[in-house]
Design a protein around this motif. Structure first.
Motif, PDB file in Angstrom:
ATOM      1  N   GLN A   1     -32.599  23.180 -24.319  1.00  0.00           N
ATOM      2  CA  GLN A   1     -33.509  24.035 -23.189  1.00  0.00           C
ATOM      3  C   GLN A   1     -33.606  25.354 -23.899  1.00  0.00           C
ATOM      4  O   GLN A   1     -34.820  25.960 -23.868  1.00  0.00           O
ATOM      5  CB  GLN A   1     -33.003  23.901 -21.734  1.00  0.00           C
ATOM      6  CG  GLN A   1     -33.638  24.813 -20.853  1.00  0.00           C
ATOM      7  CD  GLN A   1     -35.042  24.274 -20.492  1.00  0.00           C
ATOM      8  OE1 GLN A   1     -35.331  23.138 -20.704  1.00  0.00           O
ATOM      9  NE2 GLN A   1     -36.015  25.060 -20.023  1.00  0.00           N
ATOM     10  N   ARG A   2     -32.642  25.625 -24.230  1.00  0.00           N
ATOM     11  CA  ARG A   2     -32.467  27.133 -24.871  1.00  0.00           C
ATOM     12  C   ARG A   2     -33.450  26.920 -26.137  1.00  0.00           C
ATOM     13  O   ARG A   2     -34.160  28.037 -26.527  1.00  0.00           O
ATOM     14  CB  ARG A   2     -31.183  27.603 -25.328  1.00  0.00           C
ATOM     15  CG  ARG A   2     -30.462  28.190 -24.074  1.00  0.00           C
ATOM     16  CD  ARG A   2     -28.909  28.886 -24.393  1.00  0.00           C
ATOM     17  NE  ARG A   2     -28.157  27.799 -25.302  1.00  0.00           N
ATOM     18  CZ  ARG A   2     -27.215  27.280 -24.657  1.00  0.00           C
ATOM     19  NH1 ARG A   2     -26.793  27.093 -23.530  1.00  0.00           N
ATOM     20  NH2 ARG A   2     -26.465  26.332 -25.538  1.00  0.00           N
TER      21      ARG A   2
ATOM     22  N   LEU B   1     -36.962  27.106 -25.040  1.00  0.00           N
ATOM     23  CA  LEU B   1     -37.314  28.535 -24.466  1.00  0.00           C
ATOM     24  C   LEU B   1     -37.623  29.564 -25.933  1.00  0.00           C
ATOM     25  O   LEU B   1     -38.543  30.374 -25.822  1.00  0.00           O
ATOM     26  CB  LEU B   1     -36.317  29.100 -23.643  1.00  0.00           C
ATOM     27  CG  LEU B   1     -36.157  28.449 -22.269  1.00  0.00           C
ATOM     28  CD1 LEU B   1     -34.992  29.074 -21.464  1.00  0.00           C
ATOM     29  CD2 LEU B   1     -37.510  28.714 -21.490  1.00  0.00           C
TER      30      LEU B   1
ATOM     31  N   VAL C   1     -41.449  35.309 -17.845  1.00  0.00           N
ATOM     32  CA  VAL C   1     -40.905  34.060 -17.184  1.00  0.00           C
ATOM     33  C   VAL C   1     -39.824  33.321 -18.117  1.00  0.00           C
ATOM     34  O   VAL C   1     -38.588  32.910 -17.692  1.00  0.00           O
ATOM     35  CB  VAL C   1     -42.014  33.203 -16.674  1.00  0.00           C
ATOM     36  CG1 VAL C   1     -41.272  31.917 -16.327  1.00  0.00           C
ATOM     37  CG2 VAL C   1     -43.036  33.638 -15.599  1.00  0.00           C
ATOM     38  N   LEU C   2     -40.173  33.159 -19.152  1.00  0.00           N
ATOM     39  CA  LEU C   2     -39.398  32.594 -20.283  1.00  0.00           C
ATOM     40  C   LEU C   2     -37.981  33.194 -20.635  1.00  0.00           C
ATOM     41  O   LEU C   2     -37.005  32.762 -20.396  1.00  0.00           O
ATOM     42  CB  LEU C   2     -39.955  32.299 -21.687  1.00  0.00           C
ATOM     43  CG  LEU C   2     -41.374  31.314 -21.777  1.00  0.00           C
ATOM     44  CD1 LEU C   2     -42.136  31.286 -23.052  1.00  0.00           C
ATOM     45  CD2 LEU C   2     -40.793  30.019 -21.332  1.00  0.00           C
TER      46      LEU C   2
ATOM     47  N   ASP D   1     -36.758  35.484 -18.395  1.00  0.00           N
ATOM     48  CA  ASP D   1     -35.934  35.379 -17.096  1.00  0.00           C
ATOM     49  C   ASP D   1     -35.116  34.211 -17.283  1.00  0.00           C
ATOM     50  O   ASP D   1     -34.021  34.239 -16.741  1.00  0.00           O
ATOM     51  CB  ASP D   1     -36.901  35.185 -16.077  1.00  0.00           C
ATOM     52  CG  ASP D   1     -37.348  36.421 -15.585  1.00  0.00           C
ATOM     53  OD1 ASP D   1     -37.048  37.664 -16.060  1.00  0.00           O
ATOM     54  OD2 ASP D   1     -38.539  36.556 -14.876  1.00  0.00           O
ATOM     55  N   ASN D   2     -35.569  33.207 -17.769  1.00  0.00           N
ATOM     56  CA  ASN D   2     -34.723  31.891 -17.718  1.00  0.00           C
ATOM     57  C   ASN D   2     -33.735  31.608 -19.008  1.00  0.00           C
ATOM     58  O   ASN D   2     -32.878  31.042 -19.156  1.00  0.00           O
ATOM     59  CB  ASN D   2     -35.802  30.596 -18.024  1.00  0.00           C
ATOM     60  CG  ASN D   2     -36.132  30.367 -16.919  1.00  0.00           C
ATOM     61  OD1 ASN D   2     -35.870  29.968 -15.738  1.00  0.00           O
ATOM     62  ND2 ASN D   2     -37.700  30.678 -16.668  1.00  0.00           N
ATOM     63  N   LEU D   3     -33.984  32.701 -20.185  1.00  0.00           N
ATOM     64  CA  LEU D   3     -33.159  32.560 -21.268  1.00  0.00           C
ATOM     65  C   LEU D   3     -32.288  33.657 -21.518  1.00  0.00           C
ATOM     66  O   LEU D   3     -31.069  33.594 -21.470  1.00  0.00           O
ATOM     67  CB  LEU D   3     -34.191  32.500 -22.549  1.00  0.00           C
ATOM     68  CG  LEU D   3     -33.461  32.826 -23.784  1.00  0.00           C
ATOM     69  CD1 LEU D   3     -32.629  31.368 -24.114  1.00  0.00           C
ATOM     70  CD2 LEU D   3     -34.415  32.721 -25.145  1.00  0.00           C
ATOM     71  N   SER D   4     -32.856  35.136 -21.083  1.00  0.00           N
ATOM     72  CA  SER D   4     -31.946  36.140 -21.380  1.00  0.00           C
ATOM     73  C   SER D   4     -32.418  37.383 -20.501  1.00  0.00           C
ATOM     74  O   SER D   4     -33.013  38.208 -20.997  1.00  0.00           O
ATOM     75  CB  SER D   4     -31.814  36.524 -22.912  1.00  0.00           C
ATOM     76  OG  SER D   4     -31.161  37.645 -23.004  1.00  0.00           O
ATOM     77  N   PRO D   5     -32.357  37.242 -19.234  1.00  0.00           N
ATOM     78  CA  PRO D   5     -32.922  38.318 -18.470  1.00  0.00           C
ATOM     79  C   PRO D   5     -32.710  39.897 -18.813  1.00  0.00           C
ATOM     80  O   PRO D   5     -33.669  40.815 -18.790  1.00  0.00           O
ATOM     81  CB  PRO D   5     -32.526  38.036 -16.829  1.00  0.00           C
ATOM     82  CG  PRO D   5     -32.047  36.691 -17.094  1.00  0.00           C
ATOM     83  CD  PRO D   5     -31.444  36.370 -18.418  1.00  0.00           C
TER      84      PRO D   5
END
Length: 161
Positions: free
Chosen positions: A52-53, A56, A84-85, A87-91
């Motif tokens: 998943q990482r 992203l 958005v990406l 936020d999911n990977l490294s906010p």
């Protein structure tokens, strides 16, 4: 107490001990199997998280490159997607000075409908939102292109591998 009783009690004690040894060995095997299963599940989850990482990271690189090199990708669209990406990977990355413009533009455009809701808008509303996006893009163009350039080659792998 007779000798027969003593030998009988010893025999019973030995049988109980043997039974307990068998029970302990079975429990140990059950626990070991459960631990191995748990380790396999953890490994599978880690592999899925890494996959998943990687997805992203690749998506961020592709979108950042498109923001720079592909006229079809507007800066607003790219910013929304990257936001958005991230936020999911490294906010926390969006808070760094080089990338804070992404969060700023995202916040200023988050009220604009997209996808199905965009298609449902009448022409006048679309035109109004398009003008608003163009104004925001013009204000932040240089900073957005700089951020996209940095993200296009950002070494995310060093932080997550």
């Amino acid at each position: 107490m007779s000798e027969t009783w003593v030998y009988g009690l010893i025999a019973v004690g030995l049988l109980v001990c043997a039974g307990l040894v068998v029970f302990i060995l079975r429990q140990r095997a059950t626990i070991k199997a459960a631990q191995e299963e748990q380790a396999a599940k953890l490994h599978a989850l880690e592999a899925k998280a890494q996959e998943q990482r990687d997805y992203l990271i690749e998506s961020i690189h592709v979108i950042a490159n498109a923001m720079i090199h592909d006229e079809r990708m507007t800066l607003t669209e790219g910013t929304i997607r990257i936001s958005v990406l991230l936020d999911n990977l490294s906010p926390q990355l969006k808070q760094e000075p080089d990338f804070s413009v992404i969060n700023e533009v995202f916040e200023r455009t988050r009220h604009i409908p997209y996808l199905k809701k965009w298609k449902e808008l009448d022409k006048q509303e679309r035109w109004r939102y398009t003008q608003e996006m163009k104004q925001i893009e013009a204000e932040h163009k240089d900073a957005l292109l700089k951020a996209a350039g940095l993200l296009a080659s950002y070494p995310f792998e060093k932080h997550f591998h």
